[in-house]
Design a protein around this motif. Structure first.
Motif: not given
Length: 343
Positions: A181, A189, A191, A219, A221, A224, A231
């Protein structure tokens, strides 16, 4: 009489009749005295790859007035011969610069190229669960592209970064497929996935460097952690508390603490229906490193602990686990905290 006005220390006197002996005797000593007695030098710090060794010193920094934007990220450093071999970074002008080339010398001094580090690569080792953070030089290799690739079926991200960082026992464990990240866009974010590990191009004799190619990905969730900026984050050695009929959650503003500073960490317990439970017996503890009480102080309060780090430069870069422990010292929750410098 000569002692009163002679600038240089008296070097060894050779009587062999060879001019080369006299040249080498004066050359390196003359450069060192120039650093000590003139205004040409800068006060810098020489730092190893994991910031466990920080040595103050003097150097001459060149290319400080670049002609182009790209050259603004580069400097040249002149130091006594043999200075740079065991270091990875230079700190000056309140910034971190990575040593980006193998030092070479002209018998007077040694010289190397520096690149400024504006970013840190942060990751968690998938096996040890230890968190690392390394300063790196970053280049956008797709700066002139649209950021996406339009294929025949789907549209994928095309944004890529090239990173340069020291190669040591920690960075050698990085591998293709790891996710990082790097930045935030509108609180979301961004990634990136490691798509190319290059440890050969800059595998020099002394200054060993690692080139990484990162490509933007999606990303997740579920895996991460935005709070940790990690991450594929996994908590380390945390006992599942659901079997006790409650869970423990830690809340905090930062997982880093600067020297001469403190941070507060709070623990909240919930039952299976996510109602707050107040009658849980627990205490706070630290693991992983043996810190003296004078360097690291825990002050407990109502459901929180204040962790204070004293001003000890030897602590910079070190990590420790702050744990919530049950009455029988079972780890109920944990966070990895990194000690940073004041700047």
């Amino acid at each position: 009489m000569a002692v009163d006005w002679y600038l240089m220390d008296q070097p060894p006197i050779y009587n062999g009749g060879f001019e080369g002996e006299e040249f080498f005797a004066y050359a390196q000593d003359g450069f060192k005295e120039m650093l000590d007695t003139t205004m040409l030098c800068d006060n810098v710090e020489f730092i190893n790859s994991d910031f466990s060794v920080i040595t103050p010193g003097k150097a001459i920094i060149q290319s400080v007035t670049p002609d182009t934007q790209l050259k603004a990220e580069d400097r040249q450093i002149l130091v006594p011969i043999g200075t740079l071999q065991t270091y990875s970074y230079i700190r000056f002008e309140d910034e971190i610069w990575i040593i980006a080339s193998e030092p070479s010398n002209n018998k007077f001094y040694e010289k190397a190229v520096l690149k400024v580090c504006h970013n840190q690569l942060r990751w968690q080792d998938p096996e040890t669960k230890k968190i690392f953070e390394y300063w790196c030089w970053c280049e956008d290799v797709t700066r002139y592209s649209s950021g996406v690739f339009k294929g025949n079926i789907v549209i994928t991200y095309d944004k890529q970064y090239s990173l340069l960082l020291p190669m040591d026992k920690n960075t050698r464990r990085l591998h293709d497929g790891m996710r990082f990240m790097l930045e935030m866009s509108n609180d979301v974010p961004l990634v990136y996935k490691l798509t190319k590990f290059n440890g050969l191009t800059n595998n020099n004799k002394n200054v060993k460097l690692l080139n990484l190619s990162l490509t933007q990905t999606v990303y997740d969730e579920n895996t991460d952690s935005v709070d940790m900026m990690l991450a594929d984050y996994k908590q380390n050695n945390v006992e599942p508390t659901e079997k006790y009929g409650y869970t423990c959650e830690l809340t905090y503003k930062a997982d880093t603490i600067s020297l001469s500073s403190f941070e507060k960490y709070s623990a909240t317990f919930y039952d299976n229906e996510h109602n707050v439970v107040d009658d849980i017996e627990y205490h706070w503890g630290i693991s992983d490193n043996d810190f003296d009480e004078k360097d690291l102080v825990l002050t407990t309060g109502d459901n929180f602990v204040k962790v204070t780090v004293k001003n000890n430069r030897d602590l910079v870069g070190k990590q420790f686990h702050l744990n919530v422990l049950s009455s029988v010292d079972t780890i109920l929750a944990s966070v990895v905290i990194t000690i940073t410098a004041l700047w």
